[in-house]
Scaffold this motif. Structure first.
Motif, PDB file in Angstrom:
ATOM      1  N   ALA A 197      75.585  71.617 -66.100  1.00 34.92           N
ATOM      2  CA  ALA A 197      74.850  72.020 -67.304  1.00 34.92           C
ATOM      3  C   ALA A 197      75.732  71.810 -68.530  1.00 34.92           C
ATOM      4  O   ALA A 197      76.917  72.132 -68.512  1.00 34.92           O
ATOM      5  CB  ALA A 197      74.429  73.486 -67.215  1.00 34.92           C
TER       6      ALA A 197
ATOM      7  N   LEU B  74      64.941  81.254 -71.981  1.00 35.75           N
ATOM      8  CA  LEU B  74      66.384  81.412 -71.743  1.00 35.75           C
ATOM      9  C   LEU B  74      67.025  82.345 -72.759  1.00 35.75           C
ATOM     10  O   LEU B  74      67.725  83.289 -72.400  1.00 35.75           O
ATOM     11  CB  LEU B  74      67.088  80.053 -71.776  1.00 35.75           C
TER      12      LEU B  74
ATOM     13  N   LEU C 202      72.613  80.726 -68.908  1.00 41.89           N
ATOM     14  CA  LEU C 202      72.325  79.778 -67.823  1.00 41.89           C
ATOM     15  C   LEU C 202      73.048  80.197 -66.544  1.00 41.89           C
ATOM     16  O   LEU C 202      72.472  80.181 -65.448  1.00 41.89           O
ATOM     17  CB  LEU C 202      72.771  78.364 -68.218  1.00 41.89           C
TER      18      LEU C 202
ATOM     19  N   ILE D  88      65.499  71.047 -68.826  1.00 40.45           N
ATOM     20  CA  ILE D  88      65.135  72.437 -69.087  1.00 40.45           C
ATOM     21  C   ILE D  88      64.078  72.469 -70.177  1.00 40.45           C
ATOM     22  O   ILE D  88      64.036  71.581 -71.040  1.00 40.45           O
ATOM     23  CB  ILE D  88      66.380  73.265 -69.515  1.00 40.45           C
TER      24      ILE D  88
ATOM     25  N   TYR E 107      76.084  77.103 -61.303  1.00 43.92           N
ATOM     26  CA  TYR E 107      76.434  75.730 -61.691  1.00 43.92           C
ATOM     27  C   TYR E 107      77.853  75.458 -61.233  1.00 43.92           C
ATOM     28  O   TYR E 107      78.710  76.341 -61.264  1.00 43.92           O
ATOM     29  CB  TYR E 107      76.314  75.543 -63.213  1.00 43.92           C
TER      30      TYR E 107
END
Length: 403
Positions: A115, A158, A182, A151, A188
Motif C-alpha cells: 500500500a 477509510l 489502512l 481502493i 500489509y
C-alpha cells in the motif's frame, strides 16, 4: 529477492518507509517536546544522518528511495527536464521516464501486499507504475477507484472525513493517518507513505506552526508503531531560507544574465512543478543548454563569478559527482549556496507567490537528512548508519535487512 541488483528479503512484520518531505533534523530537534513517539524511536530504536540525491528535489529522491538506486540508474533527475527529442520542457511524472522498476511494484508482483499513500498526485503516477496493490494521493483521495488505485470511497469509508487541500498543512497528516488506518483495517507487507513540504517551505524549525504540524504527525507515528510495524523515516531533502536581508527572495536570474553576456542559453529548473505557491520554481539547482557549445568555459567562468553561485559542473563532471543520467541534464549543472536560488528571468517566475520569506532547496546544503527507525538495527546495519555514508535511498534496504 533481488531488485535493481540489491537484495530485499521478505520480512515477517510490516515494513513501512516514510518520506517526510523537506524535513531536515532541525525540525525534529526544535519539536522534540511535542514529538514523544519520534523521540522514543531515536532513543530506543536507531538514528543517523544520511544524504539525499542531488538535485535535492521531491521526484528524484522519492524515486531513488523507492527504487533503491540513484538517478543515473532510475532516470529520474528532476520534477521537470528538457526533452531533447520533443524539444520542450516536460514534467517527469510519467512512468515512461523510469528506467527501472520500483521496489514496491516488484514486491507486489511477488506475493507481497503493498500500500502506498502520497500527499501529491504528481508522484502517484510513478509510484503506482506496475504496482499490484493500493496507491492513491491524499490530494485526489476523493477520486480513488478500485480499478485505478486499488481502493475506493477513501474519504467516507477509510478516513471518515474529506481530504484537506494541497496547500493545507494537514494534508501530510492525512497521508500518515491514512497509512495507519489502512494497517488497522488489514495486513500489509510493505507500505510507503510520502508527504508534502508546504509547511517547511513556509515555516522554519521551531515556528509554532511547524511544531503544531509535527505534533500531529507524531501521533500517527505512534499509532503505526502500536500496530507492530517496523518503521523507517527519512526525507527527500532539507530546507533553507533563501532571502536577502530585507526578506525578499535572493535570486540569480542566470538565463537573463548569460543572454546579456551574449551566451545564448536555455535554463531548466528541475524544481518546477504545479505547486508554485511552495517555491515559485526557485531552488538551488539548475541545468543549462547552451546554443553554442564552444562557449561552455566562458559560461562556466562567468557563472562562478556571480554572488551565491557555488558550483558549476560540466555534464561529465555532474554525472560523476551526483550519479546523474547524462542524457537528461544538459551541458552545465549549476548549484547555489545555502541562501541563494537560481532563476531564469524575472518575468518567468511568479514572484508574488514568494515575495516574503522564501524557503527552498535543491543543492548540497539541503542534502543531509535524518534516517530514523522505531527498532534497533542489527550490528551490521547499525554500523552502516553510523558511518555517515548511507543514503536516503538505502531506506528499504535497511528495512529489509537490518532487523
Amino acid at each position: 529477492m533481488k531488485i535493481n541488483n540489491r537484495n530485499y528479503p521478505n520480512q515477517n512484520k510490516t515494513i513501512i518507509g516514510i518520506c517526510m518531505d523537506g524535513t531536515s533534523y532541525p525540525y525534529y530537534e526544535a519539536a522534540k517536546d511535542v514529538m514523544p513517539n519520534l523521540q522514543r524511536f531515536i532513543k530506543e530504536g536507531s538514528f543517523g544522518m544520511v544524504k539525499s540525491v542531488i538535485p535535492s528535489f521531491t521526484n528524484p529522491n522519492n524515486m531513488a528511495i523507492t527504487t533503491g538506486v540513484p538517478p543515473a540508474i532510475n532516470g529520474i533527475c528532476g520534477n521537470f527536464y528538457w526533452d531533447t527529442e520533443l524539444q520542450k520542457e516536460v514534467m517527469m511524472s510519467d512512468p515512461k521516464y523510469l528506467k527501472v522498476p520500483t521496489i514496491l511494484s516488484e514486491k507486489s508482483k511477488n506475493g507481497n501486499k503493498v500500500a502506498v499513500v502520497t500527499a501529491k498526485e504528481k508522484l502517484r503516477r510513478m509510484l503506482s507504475h506496475n504496482l499490484e496493490g493500493i496507491c492513491f494521493s491524499a490530494e485526489f483521495a476523493n477520486e480513488a477507484t478500485l480499478e485505478g488505485n486499488g481502493i475506493e470511497n477513501v474519504e467516507a469509508d477509510l478516513m471518515g472525513k474529506e481530504r484537506p487541500g494541497i496547500y493545507d498543512p494537514y494534508i501530510s497528516v492525512y497521508c500518515i493517518e491514512a497509512g495507519a488506518k489502512l494497517l488497522k483495517r488489514d495486513h500489509y507487507d510493505v507500505m510507503y507513505l510520502t508527504t508534502t513540504d508546504f509547511v517547511q517551505h513556509k515555516y522554519a524549525p521551531g515556528d509554532p506552526e511547524a511544531n503544531d504540524f509535527l505534533s500531529k504527525i507524531d501521533y500517527w507515528f505512534g499509532e503505526l508503531d502500536k500496530l507492530g510495524a517496523i518503521i523507517g523515516i527519512t526525507a527527500d531533502h532539507g530546507m533553507e531560507a533563501k532571502t536577502n536581508a530585507d526578506g525578499t527572495p535572493k535570486v540569480q536570474f542566470i538565463e537573463k544574465l548569460l543572454n546579456e553576456q551574449n551566451i545564448p542559453t536555455r535554463v531548466i529548473l528541475p524544481i518546477t512543478d504545479p505547486y508554485v505557491v511552495h517555491h515559485g520554481a526557485l531552488g538551488g539547482y539548475g541545468t543549462l543548454y547552451l546554443e553554442d557549445k564552444t562557449q561552455l568555459e566562458a559560461a562556466k567562468t562567468y557563472l562562478l563569478g556571480l554572488d551565491g553561485i557555488e558550483k558549476v559542473l560540466t555534464n561529465a563532471e555532474a554525472v560523476v559527482a551526483y550519479e546523474l543520467p547524462a542524457d537528461r541534464i544538459g551541458d552545465l549543472v549549476v548549484l547555489s549556496d545555502a541562501s541563494t536560488t537560481i532563476g531564469r528571468t524575472p518575468d518567468w517566475h511568479d514572484l508574488d507567490k514568494v515575495k516574503e520569506g522564501l524557503r527552498s532547496h535543491g543543492g548540497e546544503h539541503c542534502q543531509e537528512v535524518p534516517m530514523i527507525f522505531n527498532k534497533k538495527l542489527n550490528a551490521e546495519y547499525a554500523k552502516k548508519l553510523a558511518s555517515g555514508k548511507s543514503r536516503n535511498f538505502d531506506l528499504f534496504h535497511f528495512l529489509s535487512n537490518g532487523f
